[in-house]
Scaffold this active site. Structure first.
Site, PDB file in Angstrom:
ATOM      1  N   ASP A 277      16.039  -2.085  -8.989  1.00  0.00           N
ATOM      2  CA  ASP A 277      15.174  -2.783  -7.603  1.00  0.00           C
ATOM      3  C   ASP A 277      14.300  -1.420  -7.325  1.00  0.00           C
ATOM      4  OD1 ASP A 277      14.281  -3.433  -5.071  1.00  0.00           O
ATOM      5  OD2 ASP A 277      16.492  -3.147  -4.300  1.00  0.00           O
ATOM      6  N   LEU A 278      13.101  -1.621  -7.445  1.00  0.00           N
ATOM      7  CA  LEU A 278      11.832  -0.888  -7.517  1.00  0.00           C
ATOM      8  C   LEU A 278      11.088  -1.022  -6.291  1.00  0.00           C
ATOM      9  CD1 LEU A 278      10.869  -0.952 -11.309  1.00  0.00           C
ATOM     10  CD2 LEU A 278      12.448   0.542 -10.264  1.00  0.00           C
ATOM     11  N   GLU A 279      11.302  -0.333  -5.322  1.00  0.00           N
ATOM     12  CA  GLU A 279      10.535  -0.455  -4.129  1.00  0.00           C
ATOM     13  C   GLU A 279      10.410   0.956  -3.534  1.00  0.00           C
ATOM     14  OE1 GLU A 279      13.263  -1.784  -0.887  1.00  0.00           O
ATOM     15  OE2 GLU A 279      14.631  -2.194  -2.386  1.00  0.00           O
ATOM     16  N   GLU A 280       9.677   0.968  -2.142  1.00  0.00           N
ATOM     17  CA  GLU A 280       9.405   2.161  -1.521  1.00  0.00           C
ATOM     18  C   GLU A 280      10.342   3.187  -1.412  1.00  0.00           C
ATOM     19  OE1 GLU A 280       7.453   0.821   1.845  1.00  0.00           O
ATOM     20  OE2 GLU A 280       5.564   0.550   1.293  1.00  0.00           O
TER      21      GLU A 280
END
Length: 331
Positions: A19-22
């Site tokens: 899960d690649l997010e801010e």
């Protein structure tokens, strides 16, 4: 990658999602490290399902999400799917989410040079049930809209955050607030989870292995309970010499041994003796589906002694496809 591999080994994982997010996905070095680790895991673990999830926007994904795709291509890395999270970014219902998925589909074709069908087959969606962090509302009808899109276009993943929120608040709208433990919309338990079960039914995985529970003598006519099967309210099964009726949707809850009381015991099948569970001279504590056991833990169940091979919770001794428990014989 080595740290992730330890987790895969310990828990015998069949799938892993990055899960690649801010703020991490704004750091190109961090993104390269994560994608590189995912690629190594895919290469070293045959059959492991690897997904990459990033933020969703009305245009599919934003600048940093596009960087995730571009970097994956430069690494020569193709996961099983790229998913977006179409919420918390100005969305309004399922129609806006499917429009974003169409935009993301175009980005996948343009980035990787895929055909339309190949892009759909590598595309997924991760939703948020009920009220989002930003106050957007996604009730059951909007989940159905996205499910219809996912199944008709052949998407490879349909999931949501989170099962822990798949229950009604008190009051149902939670006074207009978002909660981490309930959905803030009127619902019965597990309504949103049922959409994921329907998606799995639309693209069936390999048939689950048959239960290893030994058939009981007598006249039980209900099919034997199987921990891998999803049952709806009113379904009847046989287990441990008794007939049981599900009160509501359930999967993996052992009849007679779960804290929610999902199953109604209709009594022993005609001609069947009532098993004692731990039985005999077992001195070990009886197995409990709600207890978390570490590797080496010992329990009694169905008249046998069992030892856990690794961390486990809710896996019935003698009746799970992973073979979590070692049968040490009868008590």
């Amino acid at each position: 990658a080595a740290a992730y591999q330890q987790v895969i080994n310990k828990y015998a994982l069949k799938a892993i999602d990055f899960d690649l997010e801010e703020p991490e996905y704004e750091n190109l070095t961090a993104i390269n490290n994560e994608l590189g680790a995912a690629q190594i895991l895919q290469r070293n673990n045959s059959g492991l399902y690897v997904s990459i999830t990033t933020a969703g926007t009305p245009s599919g994904t934003g600048f940093f999400g596009q960087n995730v795709l571009t970097n994956a291509k430069s690494l020569g890395f193709t996961p099983n799917n790229f998913s977006i999270m179409p919420f918390d970014n100005g969305f309004s219902g399922g129609a806006s989410q499917t429009a974003a998925l169409e935009q993301f589909h175009t980005l996948l074709m343009n980035t990787f040079g895929w055909t339309s069908s190949n892009a759909y087959n590598h595309e997924g969606v991760s939703l948020m049930n009920g009220r989002s962090d930003a106050g957007e509302m996604f009730p059951q009808s909007e989940f159905q809209t996205v499910l219809n899109y996912a199944t008709s276009h052949g998407l490879s993943r349909y999931t949501f955050w989170s099962v822990n929120r798949d229950r009604q608040c008190s009051p149902p709208d939670n006074n207009g607030r978002t909660s981490g433990t309930c959905s803030s919309v009127a619902q019965t338990p597990w309504e949103f989870t049922k959409f994921t079960a329907r998606f799995a039914g639309a693209t069936p995985p390999q048939s689950p292995p048959p239960t290893t529970e030994s058939p009981k003598p007598g006249s039980c006519t209900a099919p034997p309970w199987n921990s891998s099967t999803a049952y709806t309210g009113g379904s009847q099964v046989s287990f441990n010499g008794h007939t049981w009726t599900a009160k509501w949707w359930t999967q993996g809850d052992t009849p007679g041994n779960n804290s929610q009381g999902v199953w109604t015991d209709n009594g022993a099948c005609s001609g069947n003796p009532t098993p004692t569970g731990g039985g005999g001279t077992c001195t070990l504590p009886p197995w409990n589906s709600s207890t978390a056991y570490t590797g080496g833990s010992q329990v009694s169940f169905n008249g046998h002694k069992w030892t856990a091979k690794w961390w486990t919770q809710g896996d019935t001794p003698g009746n799970n496809s992973q073979g979590v428990w070692t049968d040490n014989g009868t008590c």
